[in-house]
Design an enzyme around this catalytic site. Structure first.
Site, mmCIF file in Angstrom:
data_model
loop_
_atom_site.group_PDB
_atom_site.id
_atom_site.type_symbol
_atom_site.label_atom_id
_atom_site.label_comp_id
_atom_site.label_asym_id
_atom_site.label_seq_id
_atom_site.Cartn_x
_atom_site.Cartn_y
_atom_site.Cartn_z
ATOM 1 N N SER A 103 0.863 -1.090 0.160
ATOM 2 C CA SER A 103 0.061 -0.147 -0.109
ATOM 3 C C SER A 103 0.966 1.165 -0.091
ATOM 4 O O SER A 103 1.656 1.293 0.895
ATOM 5 C CB SER A 103 -0.862 -0.031 1.247
ATOM 6 O OG SER A 103 -1.817 1.237 1.240
ATOM 7 N N GLY A 104 0.688 2.102 -0.837
ATOM 8 C CA GLY A 104 1.335 3.516 -0.856
ATOM 9 C C GLY A 104 2.786 3.228 -1.753
ATOM 10 O O GLY A 104 3.393 4.334 -1.868
ATOM 11 N N THR A 108 -1.471 2.686 -8.052
ATOM 12 C CA THR A 108 -2.776 3.502 -8.861
ATOM 13 C C THR A 108 -1.897 4.505 -9.495
ATOM 14 O O THR A 108 -2.520 4.711 -10.480
ATOM 15 C CB THR A 108 -3.655 4.025 -7.549
ATOM 16 O OG1 THR A 108 -3.883 2.947 -6.790
ATOM 17 C CG2 THR A 108 -4.583 4.791 -8.231
ATOM 18 N N ASN A 155 -1.109 5.414 3.263
ATOM 19 C CA ASN A 155 -1.011 5.965 1.961
ATOM 20 C C ASN A 155 -2.417 6.991 2.086
ATOM 21 O O ASN A 155 -3.416 6.628 2.481
ATOM 22 C CB ASN A 155 -1.285 4.720 0.816
ATOM 23 C CG ASN A 155 -1.635 5.791 -0.590
ATOM 24 O OD1 ASN A 155 -1.513 6.932 -0.792
ATOM 25 N ND2 ASN A 155 -1.858 4.719 -1.366
ATOM 26 N N SER A 158 -5.280 5.844 -0.570
ATOM 27 C CA SER A 158 -5.037 4.230 -0.441
ATOM 28 C C SER A 158 -6.390 3.896 -1.206
ATOM 29 O O SER A 158 -7.556 4.025 -0.918
ATOM 30 C CB SER A 158 -4.847 3.828 0.913
ATOM 31 O OG SER A 158 -4.706 2.260 0.831
ATOM 32 N N SER A 159 -6.121 2.731 -2.051
ATOM 33 C CA SER A 159 -7.490 2.348 -2.804
ATOM 34 C C SER A 159 -7.904 1.241 -1.890
ATOM 35 O O SER A 159 -7.250 0.175 -1.415
ATOM 36 C CB SER A 159 -7.014 1.282 -4.097
ATOM 37 O OG SER A 159 -6.178 2.265 -4.764
ATOM 38 N N GLY A 397 -2.198 -3.707 -2.146
ATOM 39 C CA GLY A 397 -0.965 -4.441 -1.790
ATOM 40 C C GLY A 397 -0.911 -5.187 -0.758
ATOM 41 O O GLY A 397 -1.818 -4.994 0.095
ATOM 42 N N GLU A 399 -0.638 -5.935 3.206
ATOM 43 C CA GLU A 399 -0.842 -5.075 4.228
ATOM 44 C C GLU A 399 -0.548 -5.668 5.628
ATOM 45 O O GLU A 399 -0.985 -6.705 5.846
ATOM 46 C CB GLU A 399 -2.550 -4.528 4.241
ATOM 47 C CG GLU A 399 -2.571 -3.400 3.293
ATOM 48 C CD GLU A 399 -4.114 -2.926 3.357
ATOM 49 O OE1 GLU A 399 -4.495 -1.878 2.726
ATOM 50 O OE2 GLU A 399 -4.938 -3.619 4.100
HETATM 51 N N1 LIG Z 1 5.270 8.329 -9.832
HETATM 52 C C1 LIG Z 1 4.970 9.144 -9.076
HETATM 53 N N2 LIG Z 1 5.287 10.338 -8.774
HETATM 54 C C2 LIG Z 1 4.835 11.081 -7.977
HETATM 55 N N3 LIG Z 1 4.260 10.847 -6.751
HETATM 56 C C3 LIG Z 1 3.837 9.596 -6.537
HETATM 57 C C4 LIG Z 1 4.019 8.696 -7.826
HETATM 58 N N4 LIG Z 1 3.794 7.336 -7.669
HETATM 59 C C5 LIG Z 1 3.123 7.721 -6.388
HETATM 60 N N5 LIG Z 1 3.127 8.911 -5.621
HETATM 61 C C6 LIG Z 1 2.771 9.258 -4.585
HETATM 62 O O1 LIG Z 1 2.459 8.075 -3.707
HETATM 63 C C7 LIG Z 1 1.087 8.151 -3.315
HETATM 64 C C8 LIG Z 1 0.686 6.782 -3.174
HETATM 65 O O2 LIG Z 1 0.593 6.065 -4.531
HETATM 66 P P1 LIG Z 1 -0.474 5.134 -4.971
HETATM 67 O O3 LIG Z 1 -0.269 5.109 -6.096
HETATM 68 O O4 LIG Z 1 -1.828 5.759 -4.541
HETATM 69 O O5 LIG Z 1 -0.197 4.067 -4.052
HETATM 70 P P2 LIG Z 1 -0.717 2.468 -3.930
HETATM 71 O O6 LIG Z 1 -2.008 2.591 -4.966
HETATM 72 O O7 LIG Z 1 0.307 1.452 -4.331
HETATM 73 O O8 LIG Z 1 -1.380 2.481 -2.666
HETATM 74 C C9 LIG Z 1 0.169 9.077 -4.344
HETATM 75 O O9 LIG Z 1 -0.600 9.660 -3.803
HETATM 76 C C10 LIG Z 1 1.518 9.772 -4.815
HETATM 77 O O10 LIG Z 1 1.365 11.063 -3.834
HETATM 78 MG MG LIG Z 2 -3.830 2.272 -4.885
#
Ligand SMILES: Nc1ncnc2c1ncn2[C@@H]1O[C@H](COP(=O)(O)OP(=O)(O)O)[C@@H](O)[C@H]1O
Ligand SMILES: [Mg+2]
Length: 1011
Positions: A103-104, A108, A155, A158-159, A397, A399
Site C-alpha cells: 500500500s502506498g 494506482t 497512503n 489508498s485504494s 498491496g 498489508e
Molecule cells: N510516480 C509518482 N510520482 C509522484 N508521486 C507518486 C508517484 N507514485 C506515487 N506517488 C505518490 O504516492 C502516493 C501513493 O501512491 P498510490 O499509487 O496511491 O499507491 P498504491 O496505489 O500503491 O497504494 C500518491 O498519492 C502520490 O502522492
Molecule cells: Mg492504490
C-alpha cells in the site's frame, strides 16, 4: 528523460556484476538518488515511489517512448505500456499489466500513467467514439477513487478495493470500450477507522464541497466531526494541504468527471442523498428502557429526527424505516411471520450492517454505471475483426496493521495468489523461451509460496473453509471456537502459528490471534469479527425497504429486495468464498494473457520525498522475490536479443557488419561480429535470438559502441550534407529532364501539324532529335507515322491501279538496291505485243494468236508479253517473243505469226536471274527444262527497262498463289542446259547497234549497246 550515463547506475538489474542484496540495493539507491525511479529486470519494471512530482511524464515523454523497443530508452512505465500495447497490436495478443506492491508504493499512480500513455498513442484518426471511450477511461479513475479510496496511515489516497480494468481495442489498435472489475471493497471502513485514518473520500467531499443549499436539503452540517462515521478523520485531509479548499476542488473534479462519464443529474443527486443517509444512519442510537410487564426492555431510537432524515433521503416510509431499525421479521415455519424485536446490541449491529451494505451497493452501482457507458457495443467479430484486450490490474498491496482482520487476510491472500502467478508466468515464459530457441535450460531455486496459498484456500481445511464451516454451524459459534478449529487443522503447518501453539510468543494474544507467515512477512490476525464479516448478514426486511424506495437509482441497487421473506432461500455464499472465487477467476484471466509486470516499492514509511529507507526497501525487494527474478533471468543468460535488433545496435563495431553485412543471415553476421570481439565463448545462438551469458559481454559491446558513436555522428553529418547536395542536384536534373521532354513533344506537335495535308502527308517533315529517354518512344512513333502515311497514300489509289502497285511492290522487295533501274517510274503496260504503239506492225497478228491460245489453253489473263532476243544451247541467237499468261510461259516465233514454239506450265517456273545493270538480260529457270536465256527488247531498244516489270509481275503472281519465286541478281549468271553448266554475263559495247549474244569458250556474253 535524457539518455542515461553510467553515473545513474545500471538500468537493468540483470547487468549487475553479482546478484546480491547489497549490489541490488546499492544500484536501487544510486538510481533513486539520481531521480531514476524506474529500473528493469529484463522485462519487469521495478518502480520506486518518489513521493514528489518528477518531470518524467506528459506528452513529450510519451512521444519519446512511442513505437520504441523496451531497451532503446531509459526504463519507464511508458516503455512497459508501449510494449504491452505493441504486443497487443502486432501479434493480436491479449496482454495485461500487473501492478503489485504494498500500500502506498505507487500502484494506482502507475496505472494512471499507463492509461494516459494508452490514451495518448491511440486514435490517430480522431474518431469521436474512441475519444469518448478514452475520456471515460481517464475520468473513471477519479470517480472510483472518490468512492473507493481513503486516507490510511500508509497512503493518503489508498485504494480500498481491488481494480482490474480491461480495455478493448479494435483491429486498428484504438480503444473501443472497457470494463472494470472491482474486488472486495473494505466496507468496514464506513463504520470505523484507525487513528490517523479516514472514511472514504466521498463523505468528506460532500460535506466540504456541496453548496449550502444542497447541504441543507441533505440535512447535513459541514463539519465532519458531527457524524460518527466521519469523526475520526475529521481533522485530517487528503494530502496535507489546506483543508476545505482541497476537498472542494476534489469535489468539483469528481462532479465534472461524473458529468463527462454520463451520470445524469438526478443520479448524482441520488448519490448525494444516499451518502447523507449513511451519515445520518451512523448517528442513530438506541435506548433500552425498562417497562413494567415486559420481560424484554423497550427499545427506541434516541433521536427520532434522524429517522425522518433517513426516510426522506432514501424515499421510503418513515414507519418502515423505524420498524427495520427496531425489529426484524422472522418466518417461523410455513407462511407464518413473526416480528421479533431487536435488543439494543442487535439493533446497533443491524444498523451498521445496513450502513455498510448501502455504501457497498452504492460503490458497486457506480462501477456498473461506468461499465454500462464503456461497454463495447454492436461489435461483430466477422465484420469488425477480432477485439483485443489490455488488462491493467491495480489491486491492494500486502498489508500489515497493528490489528489485522478478515479484510487483511483477504488482501494478503490476494497478494499470495498474484505472487504465485508471477512465479508461474515468469518461470513458464522463461522456460518456454529456451525451449523455443533450442537452448538448454537450468533451474534456479526460489521460494515458492504455493504452500501459503494452500493454507488459505484449500477446500475443507484451508482457513477460509474452516471459517465457512464455523459460519454455517448451528448454535452460537464464536470467533474463539473458529480459532480453536484453525489450531487443530494447522498445528503442523510451517506457515501457521497461534498463541495456543506457541505459548511463549507474547506478541499474540491467547484465544484471539493467529499468525500466518506470508511470503511478504508475518501477519498476526485477530479473529474478532471474522465470523460476522464472513457471514455478511443483512436482514431481508432492510433489503425490501430499499427495494421499495421511490428513488429509482436507489431501488436499482437492491434487486434482491423483491424476494419474499418466506421464500426459503439457499444460504448465500460467504464473503470469503466469494472473494476466493473472484481471485481464482482473476488469476485464470491474467494467466491467459501475455503479462507485463510493474513491481512497486515504497521507499519509506513516512511518505517523504528523496529518502530511501534501506531496511524497509530490502524487505520489499526480498519478499517481492526480485533477486530471484534477476537470478532466473540470468540463469545462464543475462540478456537476449533478436539478431536483427542486436545488429542494429552493435553493427558499427565490426567491419563485416558495418554499414550492412553481406553474410548469409543475420545470425551469421552476429557470429562474425562476436568473433571479432573474441566474445563468442560467452553466448549461445538460439533460432532467432542471441543469448548473452554475462553482463560483462554486453558492457564490452556497449563500450565499443560508445567509442564509435561520436565518429559515426560526424560521418553521418557529413554524409547528410552530401546527401542534401546530391538530392538538390537530382531535383534539378529531374526538372530539366521534364522540361526537355515537354519541349520536344511541343516541337513535334508543332512540326506535324501539317502532316495531314495531301499529297505529301508529311513526307518532307524532319523529326527533331529526341532526348535519350524519348528515343524508343520516337522510334515507335516514326513507325506508326509511316504506316499511317502509307495508309493515306494507298487510300487514294484507284482499284484499277492496284494490280500494278502490287507488282511494283513485289519488284521493289526483290530488286531495290540490287538493280539500277527497274522501271518503277513508268506505267507498266505488261502486254507489250498487243500494244499498237509498241508493236505497230504485228499487234494484230499477235491478237489473233492470243485468241487461238485462249481457246486452246483457256487462260485467265496475260501477265506479260514482249519481243526478246534469245540464244540457244547451240549458240544460235534468234528473235523471238515471250508470252506469260497465268497458266503458261510461251516462246513464240514473231516471224511466223507468233506460232508457239514451246509452252511451259507456269508452276514449273522456279526462278529468275537478272543482272544489276541496265541491260535487259533475263534467265528463266524452270523445273525439268533448259534455262531460257533472253534479252527483252522492243524493236528499237535503247530505252528498254522491262526486266523489273517482268520480275514484279511474276513475283506478285506467285505471291498471290502462295508460292515462292526465287529471284537472283548477279552479273555472272550460271545456267544449265541439257546437263551442261554455262555462264552468261553482259558486256557493254557502245558501237553495238542492237543487243545480241556472243558465245566464246562455253560462256555466253550479251553485247549491250551502251551510251
Ligand atoms: N510516480 C509518482 N510520482 C509522484 N508521486 C507518486 C508517484 N507514485 C506515487 N506517488 C505518490 O504516492 C502516493 C501513493 O501512491 P498510490 O499509487 O496511491 O499507491 P498504491 O496505489 O500503491 O497504494 C500518491 O498519492 C502520490 O502522492
Ligand atoms: Mg492504490
Amino acid at each position: 528523460m535524457d539518455e542515461e550515463g553510467p553515473e545513474c547506475g545500471k538500468p537493468d538489474f540483470v547487468l549487475l556484476d553479482q546478484v546480491t542484496m547489497e549490489d541490488f540495493m546499492e544500484n536501487l539507491k544510486l538510481r533513486f538518488e539520481k531521480g531514476r525511479i524506474y529500473t528493469y529486470i529484463g522485462e519487469v519494471l521495478v518502480s520506486v515511489n518518489p513521493y514528489q512530482e518528477l518531470p518524467l511524464y506528459g506528452p513529450e515523454a510519451i512521444a519519446k517512448y512511442q513505437g520504441r523497443e523496451l531497451y532503446e530508452r531509459p526504463p519507464h512505465l511508458y516503455a512497459v505500456a508501449n510494449a504491452a500495447y505493441r504486443a497487443m497490436k502486432r501479434r493480436s495478443r491479449d496482454t495485461c499489466i500487473v501492478i503489485s506492491g504494498e500500500s502506498g508504493a505507487g500502484k494506482t499512480e502507475a496505472s494512471k500513467h499507463i492509461m494516459q500513455y494508452i490514451a495518448a498513442v491511440t486514435n490517430p484518426s480522431q474518431r469521436a467514439e474512441v475519444d469518448r471511450v478514452k475520456d471515460v477511461l481517464l475520468k473513471s479513475t477519479c470517480v472510483l477513487e472518490a468512492f473507493g479510496n481513503a486516507r490510511t496511515n500508509r497512503n493518503h489516497n489508498s485504494s480500498r478495493f481491488g481494480k482490474y480494468m480491461d480495455i478493448n481495442f479494435d483491429f486498428k489498435g484504438d480503444p473501443i470500450g472497457g470494463h472494470i472489475h472491482s474486488y472486495l471493497l473494505e466496507k468496514s471502513r464506513v463504520l470505523k477507522q484507525h487513528v490517523g485514518e479516514r472514511n472514504f473520500h466521498a463523505f468528506y467531499q460532500v460535506l466540504r464541497g456541496c453548496e449550502d443549499a444542497e447541504l441543507r436539503n441533505l440535512h447535513l452540517q459541514r463539519n465532519p466531526a458531527v457524524y460518527n462515521f466521519t469523526r475520526q478523520g475529521a481533522g485530517l485531509n487528503v494530502s496535507g494541504g489546506a483543508l476545505e479548499s482541497d476537498e472542494r476542488s476534489h469535489y468539483l473534479a469528481v462532479m465534472e468527471a461524473m458529468r463527462v462519464i454520463g451520470f445524469r443529474a438526478e443520479e448524482v443527486r441520488s448519490v448525494h442523498r444516499i451518502l447523507a443517509a449513511v451519515l445520518h444512519l451512523g448517528n442513530i442510537e438506541f435506548l433500552e428502557t425498562e417497562e413494567a410487564g415486559l420481560e424484554q426492555g423497550h427499545l427506541e431510537v434516541a433521536e427520532e429526527q434522524l429517522v425522518d432524515h433517513v426516510a426522506e433521503l432514501t424515499a421510503t416510509p418513515r414507519e418502515l424505516v423505524l420498524r427495520c431499525l427496531l425489529s426484524r421479521t422472522v418466518a417461523s415455519g410455513g407462511r407464518e411471520l413473526i416480528e421479533k424485536r431487536h435488543t439494543a446490541a442487535e439493533a446497533s449491529y443491524a444498523r451498521d450492517a445496513c450502513a455498510k451494505a448501502v455504501y457497498q451497493r452504492l460503490f458497486e452501482w457506480v462501477v456498473s454505471r461506468i461499465n454500462s457507458v464503456m461497454e463495447t457495443r454492436d461489435r461483430d467479430p466477422r465484420r469488425d475483426g477480432k477485439d483485443t484486450v489490455i488488462g491493467v490490474l491495480d489491486i491492494y498491496g500486502f498489508e500489515v496493521f497493528p490489528v489485522n482482520s478478515f479484510e487483511q487476510l483477504c488482501i494478503n491472500y490476494c497478494n499470495e495468489k498474484l505472487q504465485q502467478l508471477f512465479i508461474r508466468l515468469i518461470l513458464k515464459q522463461e522456460q518456454e523461451e529456451y525451449q523455443r530457441e533450442g537452448i538448454t535450460w537450468q533451474t534456479v531455486d526460489y521460494f515458492n509460496n504455493a504452500t501459503i496459498v494452500e493454507l488459505v484456500e484449500r477446500p475443507h481445511r484451508g482457513v477460509l473453509a474452516v471459517l465457512d464451516e464455523a459460519c454455517s454451524a448451528a448454535g452460537t459459534i464464536t470467533d474463539r471456537i473458529f480459532l480453536q478449529s484453525l489450531d487443530t487443522h494447522h498445528r503442523h503447518h510451517p506457515h501457521y502459528t497461534s498463541r495456543q501453539l506457541c505459548p511463549t510468543d507474547k506478541t499474540m494474544e491467547f484465544g484471539r490471534d493467529f499468525r500466518i507467515k506470508h511470503y511478504a512477512g508475518d501477519v498476526t490476525y485477530s479473529v474478532e469479527g471474522f465470523i460476522d464479516k464472513n457471514r455478511d448478514h443483512l436482514f431481508q426486511d432492510f433489503k425490501r425497504l430499499m427495494y421499495n424506495s421511490s428513488d429509482p437509482t436507489l431501488r436499482a441497487m437492491w434487486p434482491d429486495g423483491q424476494q419474499d421473506i418466506t421464500e426459503v432461500t439457499k444460504r448465500p455464499l460467504t464473503a470469503g468464498t466469494l472473494f476466493k472465487n473472484s481471485m481464482v477467476a482473476l488469476v485464470e484471466n491474467l494467466a491467459s494473457k501475455e503479462p507485463f509486470y510493474v513491481r512497486c516499492i515504497k521507499p519509506n514509511e513516512d511518505k517523504v520525498a528523496s529518502r530511501l529507507d534501506e531496511d524497509h526497501c530490502r524487505h520489499q525487494v526480498a519478499y517481492l522475490g526480485l533477486l530471484e527474478n534477476v537470478r532466473v533471468r540470468r540463469a545462464g543468460f543475462a540478456s537476449r536479443q533478436p539478431y536483427p535488433r542486436f545488429l542494429l545496435r552493435y553493427k558499427m563495431t565490426c567491419e563485416y557488419t558495418w554499414p550492412n553485412h553481406l553474410l548469409g543471415s543475420d545470425k551469421a553476421a552476429v557470429s562474425a561480429l562476436l568473433e571479432q570481439h573474441g566474445l563468442q565463448g560467452d553466448v549461445a545462438f538460439g533460432h532467432t535470438k542471441l543469448f548473452i551469458r554475462s553482463p560483462q559481454t554486453l558492457v564490452t559491446l556497449e563500450q565499443s559502441r560508445a567509442r564509435l558513436i561520436p565518429i559515426i555522428v560526424l560521418l553521418l553529418q557529413k554524409a547528410r550534407q552530401r546527401c542534401r547536395r546530391l538530392r538538390a542536384v537530382y531535383t534539378i536534373m529531374r526538372w530539366f529532364r521534364r522540361h526537355k521532354v515537354r519541349a520536344h513533344l511541343a516541337e513535334l506537335q508543332r512540326r506535324f501539324q501539317a502532316a495531314r495535308q495531301p499529297p505529301l502527308y508529311g513526307r518532307d517533315l524532319i523529326w527533331p532529335p529526341p532526348p535519350a529517354v524519348l528515343q524508343p518512344f520516337q522510334d515507335t512513333c516514326q513507325a506508326l507515322f509511316c504506316r499511317w502515311r502509307a495508309r493515306q497514300l494507298v487510300k487514294n489509289i484507284p482499284p484499277s491501279d492496284m494490280a500494278q502497285i502490287k507488282a511494283k511492290v513485289a519488284a521493289m522487295t526483290v530488286l531495290q538496291e540490287l538493280r539500277q533501274d527497274w522501271g518503277c517510274r513508268r506505267a507498266w503496260v505488261r502486254d507489250y505485243l498487243s500494244s499498237a504503239t509498241d508493236n505497230p506492225t504485228a499487234s494484230g497478228l499477235f491478237a489473233e494468236r492470243l485468241k487461238a491460245l485462249r481457246e486452246k489453253d483457256s487462260f485467265g489473263a496475260v501477265l506479260f508479253s514482249s519481243h526478246v532476243r534469245k540464244v540457244n544451247r547451240f549458240n544460235k541467237s534468234r528473235d523471238r517473243a515471250l508470252l506469260l499468261t497465268d497458266r503458261h510461259v510461251y516462246k513464240l516465233d514473231p516471224g511466223r505469226q507468233y506460232r508457239v514454239m514451246r509452252a511451259t506450265p507456269l508452276e514449273a517456273v522456279t526462278g529468275l536471274s537478272v543482272t544489276s545493270g541496265r541491260d535487259q538480260l533475263v534467265v528463266l529457270h524452270a523445273r525439268g527444262q533448259d534455262d531460257l536465256v533472253v534479252c527483252l527488247h522492243r524493236c528499237r531498244p535503247p530505252l528498254d527497262n522491262r526486266v523489273g516489270e517482268l520480275v514484279g509481275v511474276l513475283a506478285a503472281h506467285c505471291q498471290g498463289k502462295g508460292r515462292a519465286l526465287e529471284v537472283r541478281v548477279s552479273d555472272c549468271i550460271p545456267l544449265s542446259q541439257r546437263g551442261a553448266r554455262r555462264l552468261v554475263s553482259v558486256e557493254p559495247k557502245p558501237e553495238q547497234p542492237e543487243p545480241d549474244f556472243r558465245c566464246s569458250r562455253g560462256a555466253f556474253t550479251l553485247l549491250w549497246p551502251s551510251g
